[in-house]
Structures are given as C-alpha cells and as structure tokens.
Motif scaffolding. Structure first.
Motif, PDB file in Angstrom:
ATOM      1  N   ARG A 141       0.851  -1.198   0.000  1.00 46.35           N
ATOM      2  CA  ARG A 141       0.000   0.000   0.000  1.00 46.35           C
ATOM      3  C   ARG A 141       0.887   1.248   0.000  1.00 46.35           C
ATOM      4  NH1 ARG A 141      -5.351  -1.057   0.764  1.00 46.35           N
ATOM      5  NH2 ARG A 141      -5.913  -3.115   1.610  1.00 46.35           N
ATOM      6  N   GLY A 142       0.591   2.146  -0.913  1.00 44.13           N
ATOM      7  CA  GLY A 142       1.397   3.359  -1.020  1.00 44.13           C
ATOM      8  C   GLY A 142       2.600   3.232  -1.938  1.00 44.13           C
ATOM      9  N   GLU A 143       2.792   2.070  -2.550  1.00 45.55           N
ATOM     10  CA  GLU A 143       3.899   1.894  -3.502  1.00 45.55           C
ATOM     11  C   GLU A 143       3.746   2.922  -4.632  1.00 45.55           C
ATOM     12  OE1 GLU A 143       7.431   0.023  -4.755  1.00 45.55           O
ATOM     13  OE2 GLU A 143       6.274  -0.347  -2.923  1.00 45.55           O
ATOM     14  N   ARG A 144       4.859   3.515  -5.035  1.00 41.23           N
ATOM     15  CA  ARG A 144       4.821   4.587  -6.027  1.00 41.23           C
ATOM     16  C   ARG A 144       5.188   4.094  -7.425  1.00 41.23           C
ATOM     17  NH1 ARG A 144       1.546   7.554  -3.276  1.00 41.23           N
ATOM     18  NH2 ARG A 144       2.345   8.064  -1.199  1.00 41.23           N
ATOM     19  N   ILE A 145       4.747   4.839  -8.427  1.00 44.15           N
ATOM     20  CA  ILE A 145       5.189   4.603  -9.805  1.00 44.15           C
ATOM     21  C   ILE A 145       6.645   5.060  -9.893  1.00 44.15           C
ATOM     22  CG2 ILE A 145       4.918   5.284 -12.219  1.00 44.15           C
ATOM     23  CD1 ILE A 145       1.929   5.695 -11.630  1.00 44.15           C
ATOM     24  N   PRO A 146       7.548   4.193 -10.264  1.00 50.47           N
ATOM     25  CA  PRO A 146       8.962   4.583 -10.298  1.00 50.47           C
ATOM     26  C   PRO A 146       9.349   5.277 -11.592  1.00 50.47           C
ATOM     27  CG  PRO A 146       8.753   2.246 -10.730  1.00 50.47           C
ATOM     28  CD  PRO A 146       7.348   2.771 -10.531  1.00 50.47           C
ATOM     29  N   SER A 147      10.451   5.999 -11.513  1.00 49.13           N
ATOM     30  CA  SER A 147      11.051   6.566 -12.717  1.00 49.13           C
ATOM     31  C   SER A 147      11.927   5.508 -13.372  1.00 49.13           C
ATOM     32  CB  SER A 147      11.898   7.790 -12.361  1.00 49.13           C
ATOM     33  OG  SER A 147      13.016   7.409 -11.570  1.00 49.13           O
ATOM     34  N   LEU A 148      12.218   5.699 -14.643  1.00 44.45           N
ATOM     35  CA  LEU A 148      13.137   4.799 -15.331  1.00 44.45           C
ATOM     36  C   LEU A 148      14.512   4.858 -14.682  1.00 44.45           C
ATOM     37  CD1 LEU A 148      13.873   2.871 -17.654  1.00 44.45           C
ATOM     38  CD2 LEU A 148      14.320   4.893 -19.063  1.00 44.45           C
ATOM     39  N   GLU A 149      14.899   6.023 -14.224  1.00 43.92           N
ATOM     40  CA  GLU A 149      16.200   6.159 -13.562  1.00 43.92           C
ATOM     41  C   GLU A 149      16.282   5.250 -12.332  1.00 43.92           C
ATOM     42  OE1 GLU A 149      18.928   9.532 -11.276  1.00 43.92           O
ATOM     43  OE2 GLU A 149      17.455  10.152 -12.780  1.00 43.92           O
ATOM     44  N   GLU A 150      15.246   5.251 -11.516  1.00 47.74           N
ATOM     45  CA  GLU A 150      15.238   4.387 -10.333  1.00 47.74           C
ATOM     46  C   GLU A 150      15.362   2.918 -10.730  1.00 47.74           C
ATOM     47  OE1 GLU A 150      12.488   6.494  -6.985  1.00 47.74           O
ATOM     48  OE2 GLU A 150      11.477   5.964  -8.859  1.00 47.74           O
ATOM     49  N   ALA A 151      14.658   2.535 -11.777  1.00 50.56           N
ATOM     50  CA  ALA A 151      14.687   1.146 -12.225  1.00 50.56           C
ATOM     51  C   ALA A 151      16.071   0.743 -12.726  1.00 50.56           C
ATOM     52  CB  ALA A 151      13.650   0.948 -13.331  1.00 50.56           C
ATOM     53  N   LEU A 152      16.700   1.628 -13.484  1.00 50.40           N
ATOM     54  CA  LEU A 152      18.029   1.341 -14.010  1.00 50.40           C
ATOM     55  C   LEU A 152      19.059   1.224 -12.894  1.00 50.40           C
ATOM     56  CD1 LEU A 152      17.969   3.724 -17.094  1.00 50.40           C
ATOM     57  CD2 LEU A 152      18.235   1.241 -17.203  1.00 50.40           C
ATOM     58  N   LEU A 153      18.992   2.121 -11.921  1.00 48.36           N
ATOM     59  CA  LEU A 153      19.965   2.098 -10.827  1.00 48.36           C
ATOM     60  C   LEU A 153      19.773   0.859  -9.958  1.00 48.36           C
ATOM     61  CD1 LEU A 153      20.046   5.871  -9.828  1.00 48.36           C
ATOM     62  CD2 LEU A 153      21.723   4.595 -11.166  1.00 48.36           C
ATOM     63  N   LEU A 154      18.532   0.497  -9.686  1.00 49.98           N
ATOM     64  CA  LEU A 154      18.264  -0.713  -8.913  1.00 49.98           C
ATOM     65  C   LEU A 154      18.858  -1.932  -9.621  1.00 49.98           C
ATOM     66  CD1 LEU A 154      14.926  -1.810  -7.261  1.00 49.98           C
ATOM     67  CD2 LEU A 154      16.127  -3.360  -8.767  1.00 49.98           C
ATOM     68  N   THR A 155      18.635  -2.005 -10.931  1.00 48.84           N
ATOM     69  CA  THR A 155      19.102  -3.151 -11.703  1.00 48.84           C
ATOM     70  C   THR A 155      20.622  -3.208 -11.737  1.00 48.84           C
ATOM     71  OG1 THR A 155      17.118  -2.957 -13.076  1.00 48.84           O
ATOM     72  CG2 THR A 155      18.906  -4.326 -13.921  1.00 48.84           C
ATOM     73  N   ARG A 156      21.248  -2.082 -12.007  1.00 46.02           N
ATOM     74  CA  ARG A 156      22.717  -2.049 -12.055  1.00 46.02           C
ATOM     75  C   ARG A 156      23.328  -2.410 -10.711  1.00 46.02           C
ATOM     76  NH1 ARG A 156      25.443   3.680 -12.224  1.00 46.02           N
ATOM     77  NH2 ARG A 156      24.763   3.485 -10.052  1.00 46.02           N
ATOM     78  N   ASP A 157      22.811  -1.814  -9.642  1.00 49.18           N
ATOM     79  CA  ASP A 157      23.388  -2.040  -8.316  1.00 49.18           C
ATOM     80  C   ASP A 157      23.213  -3.484  -7.847  1.00 49.18           C
ATOM     81  OD1 ASP A 157      24.040   0.609  -8.412  1.00 49.18           O
ATOM     82  OD2 ASP A 157      22.484   1.279  -7.024  1.00 49.18           O
ATOM     83  N   ALA A 158      22.185  -4.164  -8.397  1.00 48.16           N
ATOM     84  CA  ALA A 158      21.949  -5.566  -8.036  1.00 48.16           C
ATOM     85  C   ALA A 158      22.751  -6.524  -8.907  1.00 48.16           C
ATOM     86  CB  ALA A 158      20.459  -5.884  -8.147  1.00 48.16           C
ATOM     87  N   GLY A 159      23.481  -5.999  -9.905  1.00 45.12           N
ATOM     88  CA  GLY A 159      24.205  -6.865 -10.831  1.00 45.12           C
ATOM     89  C   GLY A 159      23.260  -7.710 -11.663  1.00 45.12           C
TER      90      GLY A 159
END
Length: 221
Positions: free
Chosen positions: A115-133
C-alpha cells in the motif's frame, strides 16, 4: 547432447506477487531468482521517463479518487510530481489479481507493505538493476496523446548514457521494429528484441527475420 535452459524473465516485475511495474515487483523478482525483469516505459507531461503499461492510470492507481476531474487519466497528461502522489500498490491488495494473497503465497505483512507503492522513474529502475548486478528488458511503447510524437528512443538512450549504464545491464524491446532498426544503425552494441503478435487473431508476420530475438504472443505461436 547439448542441454539448454530458458531464461526466467519477470514480466512487469514479479507481477503475480507484487504490484506490476513497481520497484517492489522488481525486488521480488530478484529475490525469487528471475534472470532479468521486463518493464514498460512511459513519460509524464513534463517529460520524466516512468514505468507504466496501460495508457490510463485508473487500473493500477488511485488516480480516479485523487484527481476526480482529470478523466480519462492518461499518464501523459500528468506531471511527474502528480504521478508520484499516486498509490500504485493498494489496487493489488484490493483485487488480488492472481489469487496469490488468497492462497497465502503473499503474506498479509507483505501485502500491507505494498500500500502506497509509487510509480517509479526509469532512472530508479536502471539504478536498482545495475546495483543488483542484474538485467532489465525495457520495452519501448508508442505513447498516447498528447506525446505520441515524443522521441522516446532518443530520450531513453540519453538517460541510460547519462547514468553510465552499460549494455550488459539492459536490452531494448518493442513492437515498433523501425525503432529497433534505428537503434541498431547507431548503437550495434545494444541487444534488441522484436516483439511480435500484437493481434490476438491475425497470424504473426515473421518475415523478414532481421533480429536475433523475437518475443511472440504465446497464444499465437
């Protein structure tokens, strides 16, 4: 004899276990071992790239109640600050679209956190993916009015380059094969996947086979 293994790609993130196209869905997909996740790119009225699938916000957010006078609630008609006010998680808890809450696969504690989860930006998605390898499949979609002529290909690539994201982290897919040809002409280092089978009734037009990978509607294969 060679043994092959298919890739487990989390469509819109782990959308049966978390609200689709959110960071929660991406993190859940990573936790359960998906090889990569797929998401859809949209853009706000003030030209911020976001993750969203449907043209209208009402199916997966509280846009109708928060902005009652903004029908039909098309995301290209909202500024990023307005988009960030939306709750993109409660609908999942309320509708349990895949029955995973009812079955107990998603716990009450997990669902409450959505509940309250937000629509993310593409930037957030890219950084999450990169940082997770990890890896992300970014689907480039035709945008609804009034931004149907927005240069989505150029802007997505510009953001990827600005963040210093390498081609090992992402691939690009689209139904728009002309966009993929355009990318291939000046960025041959980027992995591309052609999405085919938009129609649920017309046979898939495979020819000419120009791309290494085709993502087809499974019911039409």
């Amino acid at each position: 004899m060679y043994k092959t293994r298919g890739l487990n790609i989390a469509h819109r993130g782990a959308r049966s276990l978390a609200p689709e196209n959110t960071l929660a869905a991406a993190r859940t997909a990573l936790e359960i071992g998906a090889d990569m996740w797929e998401t859809d790119v949209g853009v706000t009225r003030d030209e911020v790239l976001i993750l969203f699938h449907n043209d209208s916000l009402i199916h997966t957010t509280d846009a109708r109640s928060l902005f009652p006078d903004r029908a039909p609630w098309i995301f290209t008609r909202f500024d990023y600050a307005e988009i960030r006010k939306l709750d993109a998680g409660s609908w999942f808890v309320q509708t349990d679209p895949f029955g995973q809450l009812d079955s107990g696969t998603v716990s009450a504690e997990q669902s409450a956190a959505y509940r309250g989860e937000r629509i993310p930006s593409l930037e957030e998605a890219l950084l999450l993916t990169r940082d997770a390898g990890w890896r992300i499949n970014i689907e480039l979609k035709q945008l609804p009015p009034p931004l149907e002529k927005y240069p989505v290909v150029e802007r997505v690539l510009a953001q990827i380059d600005r963040l210093g994201i390498g081609p090992e982290v992402f691939l690009l897919s689209s139904f728009n094969l002309d966009w993929l040809k355009q990318i291939r002409s000046f960025r041959p280092d980027i992995e591309l996947q052609a999405v085919v089978g938009f129609s649920e009734t017309e046979p898939i037009q495979w020819e000419p086979l120009e791309f290494e990978t085709y993502n087809a509607r499974h019911t039409m294969v």
